[in-house]
Design a protein around this motif. Structure first.
Motif, PDB file in Angstrom:
ATOM      1  N   ASN A 186       0.627   7.477   3.176  1.00  0.00           N
ATOM      2  CA  ASN A 186      -0.744   7.974   3.333  1.00  0.00           C
ATOM      3  C   ASN A 186      -1.405   7.594   4.657  1.00  0.00           C
ATOM      4  O   ASN A 186      -2.551   7.966   4.893  1.00  0.00           O
ATOM      5  CB  ASN A 186      -1.621   7.468   2.193  1.00  0.00           C
ATOM      6  CG  ASN A 186      -1.309   8.149   0.873  1.00  0.00           C
ATOM      7  OD1 ASN A 186      -0.533   9.105   0.826  1.00  0.00           O
ATOM      8  ND2 ASN A 186      -1.888   7.658  -0.196  1.00  0.00           N
ATOM      9  N   TYR A 187      -0.700   6.859   5.500  1.00  0.00           N
ATOM     10  CA  TYR A 187      -1.335   6.315   6.701  1.00  0.00           C
ATOM     11  C   TYR A 187      -0.548   6.600   7.966  1.00  0.00           C
ATOM     12  O   TYR A 187       0.684   6.619   7.970  1.00  0.00           O
ATOM     13  CB  TYR A 187      -1.497   4.794   6.576  1.00  0.00           C
ATOM     14  CG  TYR A 187      -2.519   4.371   5.559  1.00  0.00           C
ATOM     15  CD1 TYR A 187      -2.186   4.280   4.214  1.00  0.00           C
ATOM     16  CD2 TYR A 187      -3.817   4.056   5.949  1.00  0.00           C
ATOM     17  CE1 TYR A 187      -3.125   3.897   3.276  1.00  0.00           C
ATOM     18  CE2 TYR A 187      -4.758   3.663   5.020  1.00  0.00           C
ATOM     19  CZ  TYR A 187      -4.411   3.587   3.677  1.00  0.00           C
ATOM     20  OH  TYR A 187      -5.339   3.206   2.755  1.00  0.00           O
ATOM     21  N   ASN A 188      -1.316   6.773   9.080  1.00  0.00           N
ATOM     22  CA  ASN A 188      -0.699   6.712  10.407  1.00  0.00           C
ATOM     23  C   ASN A 188      -0.043   5.340  10.584  1.00  0.00           C
ATOM     24  O   ASN A 188      -0.504   4.339  10.015  1.00  0.00           O
ATOM     25  CB  ASN A 188      -1.752   6.818  11.513  1.00  0.00           C
ATOM     26  CG  ASN A 188      -2.527   8.109  11.506  1.00  0.00           C
ATOM     27  OD1 ASN A 188      -1.956   9.174  11.321  1.00  0.00           O
ATOM     28  ND2 ASN A 188      -3.827   8.018  11.698  1.00  0.00           N
ATOM     29  N   TYR A 220       0.854  -1.187   0.000  1.00  0.00           N
ATOM     30  CA  TYR A 220       0.000   0.000   0.000  1.00  0.00           C
ATOM     31  C   TYR A 220       0.894   1.242   0.000  1.00  0.00           C
ATOM     32  O   TYR A 220       2.116   1.118   0.130  1.00  0.00           O
ATOM     33  CB  TYR A 220      -0.938   0.001   1.215  1.00  0.00           C
ATOM     34  CG  TYR A 220      -0.267   0.240   2.555  1.00  0.00           C
ATOM     35  CD1 TYR A 220       0.399  -0.800   3.210  1.00  0.00           C
ATOM     36  CD2 TYR A 220      -0.291   1.476   3.174  1.00  0.00           C
ATOM     37  CE1 TYR A 220       1.016  -0.596   4.435  1.00  0.00           C
ATOM     38  CE2 TYR A 220       0.322   1.687   4.408  1.00  0.00           C
ATOM     39  CZ  TYR A 220       0.974   0.645   5.025  1.00  0.00           C
ATOM     40  OH  TYR A 220       1.591   0.849   6.247  1.00  0.00           O
ATOM     41  N   SER A 245       1.938  10.180  12.654  1.00  0.00           N
ATOM     42  CA  SER A 245       1.008  10.503  11.579  1.00  0.00           C
ATOM     43  C   SER A 245       1.732  10.558  10.233  1.00  0.00           C
ATOM     44  O   SER A 245       2.961  10.439  10.149  1.00  0.00           O
ATOM     45  CB  SER A 245       0.354  11.848  11.856  1.00  0.00           C
ATOM     46  OG  SER A 245       1.281  12.901  11.632  1.00  0.00           O
ATOM     47  N   ARG A 246       0.951  10.765   9.215  1.00  0.00           N
ATOM     48  CA  ARG A 246       1.497  10.923   7.862  1.00  0.00           C
ATOM     49  C   ARG A 246       2.532  12.031   7.822  1.00  0.00           C
ATOM     50  O   ARG A 246       3.505  11.951   7.069  1.00  0.00           O
ATOM     51  CB  ARG A 246       0.374  11.287   6.896  1.00  0.00           C
ATOM     52  CG  ARG A 246      -0.733  10.299   6.777  1.00  0.00           C
ATOM     53  CD  ARG A 246      -1.871  10.871   5.968  1.00  0.00           C
ATOM     54  NE  ARG A 246      -1.428  11.365   4.675  1.00  0.00           N
ATOM     55  CZ  ARG A 246      -2.215  11.958   3.786  1.00  0.00           C
ATOM     56  NH1 ARG A 246      -3.487  12.132   4.059  1.00  0.00           N
ATOM     57  NH2 ARG A 246      -1.749  12.380   2.639  1.00  0.00           N
ATOM     58  N   ARG A 254      -1.272  -0.402  10.872  1.00  0.00           N
ATOM     59  CA  ARG A 254      -1.611   0.680   9.978  1.00  0.00           C
ATOM     60  C   ARG A 254      -2.882   1.348  10.471  1.00  0.00           C
ATOM     61  O   ARG A 254      -3.908   0.690  10.689  1.00  0.00           O
ATOM     62  CB  ARG A 254      -1.846   0.154   8.554  1.00  0.00           C
ATOM     63  CG  ARG A 254      -2.023   1.251   7.533  1.00  0.00           C
ATOM     64  CD  ARG A 254      -2.312   0.692   6.159  1.00  0.00           C
ATOM     65  NE  ARG A 254      -3.719   0.358   5.997  1.00  0.00           N
ATOM     66  CZ  ARG A 254      -4.281   0.110   4.809  1.00  0.00           C
ATOM     67  NH1 ARG A 254      -3.545   0.154   3.715  1.00  0.00           N
ATOM     68  NH2 ARG A 254      -5.558  -0.195   4.734  1.00  0.00           N
ATOM     69  N   GLY A 255      -2.795   2.671  10.654  1.00  0.00           N
ATOM     70  CA  GLY A 255      -3.941   3.404  11.181  1.00  0.00           C
ATOM     71  C   GLY A 255      -4.678   4.119  10.077  1.00  0.00           C
ATOM     72  O   GLY A 255      -4.129   4.988   9.404  1.00  0.00           O
ATOM     73  N   GLY A 256      -5.966   3.781   9.918  1.00  0.00           N
ATOM     74  CA  GLY A 256      -6.734   4.387   8.846  1.00  0.00           C
ATOM     75  C   GLY A 256      -7.737   5.406   9.289  1.00  0.00           C
ATOM     76  O   GLY A 256      -8.318   6.108   8.474  1.00  0.00           O
ATOM     77  N   TYR A 275      -7.176   0.892  13.762  1.00  0.00           N
ATOM     78  CA  TYR A 275      -6.123   0.324  12.923  1.00  0.00           C
ATOM     79  C   TYR A 275      -6.660  -0.876  12.175  1.00  0.00           C
ATOM     80  O   TYR A 275      -7.342  -1.722  12.767  1.00  0.00           O
ATOM     81  CB  TYR A 275      -4.925  -0.063  13.788  1.00  0.00           C
ATOM     82  CG  TYR A 275      -4.257   1.152  14.407  1.00  0.00           C
ATOM     83  CD1 TYR A 275      -4.797   1.770  15.527  1.00  0.00           C
ATOM     84  CD2 TYR A 275      -3.108   1.695  13.844  1.00  0.00           C
ATOM     85  CE1 TYR A 275      -4.203   2.901  16.073  1.00  0.00           C
ATOM     86  CE2 TYR A 275      -2.507   2.816  14.395  1.00  0.00           C
ATOM     87  CZ  TYR A 275      -3.069   3.418  15.506  1.00  0.00           C
ATOM     88  OH  TYR A 275      -2.483   4.544  16.038  1.00  0.00           O
ATOM     89  N   ASP A 276      -6.311  -0.970  10.897  1.00  0.00           N
ATOM     90  CA  ASP A 276      -6.932  -2.010  10.080  1.00  0.00           C
ATOM     91  C   ASP A 276      -6.022  -3.162   9.679  1.00  0.00           C
ATOM     92  O   ASP A 276      -6.525  -4.210   9.277  1.00  0.00           O
ATOM     93  CB  ASP A 276      -7.579  -1.384   8.829  1.00  0.00           C
ATOM     94  CG  ASP A 276      -6.617  -0.533   8.005  1.00  0.00           C
ATOM     95  OD1 ASP A 276      -7.067   0.045   7.006  1.00  0.00           O
ATOM     96  OD2 ASP A 276      -5.416  -0.446   8.365  1.00  0.00           O
TER      97      ASP A 276
END
Length: 123
Positions: free
Chosen positions: A31-33, A27, A52-53, A97-99, A110-111
């Motif tokens: 773009n992600y935390n 990915y 953070s990003r 990964r934090g969305g 987080y996903d």
């Protein structure tokens, strides 16, 4: 597919330092935390730190002043520098990964999660 692979854990004595790494793939990393959590035997998974990003950070009170989270978007890798380790830091450390949200500390934000790297601190 999204993959997160942690490394850098180990067995150390109290007062030592470790640097954990989380290599991400599958990915757009920038773009992600990116967060770090830990789970000790018999305890719930707990938040450690998030970046953070844009490089903003947040830490759990239990590690504030002893840990530093960072990221290298050119290498798709997040880091957790841990200093002055204590026996109570012993746990399996996960990156995630934090969305959702700004510098989230809740696991449900987080996903995707890695498999973890073990940190054991002896007294």
């Amino acid at each position: 597919q999204v993959q997160l692979v942690e490394s850098g854990g180990g067995l150390v004595q109290a007062g030592a330092s470790l640097r954990l790494s989380c290599a991400a793939s599958g990915y757009t990393f920038a773009n992600y935390n990116m967060g770090w959590f830990r789970q000790a035997p018999g305890k719930e998974r707990e938040f450690v730190a998030v970046v953070s990003r844009w490089g903003g950070t947040r830490y759990a009170d239990s590690v504030k002043g002893r840990c530093s989270i960072s990221r290298d978007n050119t290498k798709n890798t997040a880091f957790l520098q841990m200093d002055s380790l204590k026996p109570e830091d012993t746990a399996l450390y996960y990156c995630a990964r934090g969305g959702i949200g700004f510098l989230p500390s809740e696991p449900h934000a987080y996903d995707f999660w890695g498999q973890g790297t073990q940190v054991t601190v002896s007294s």
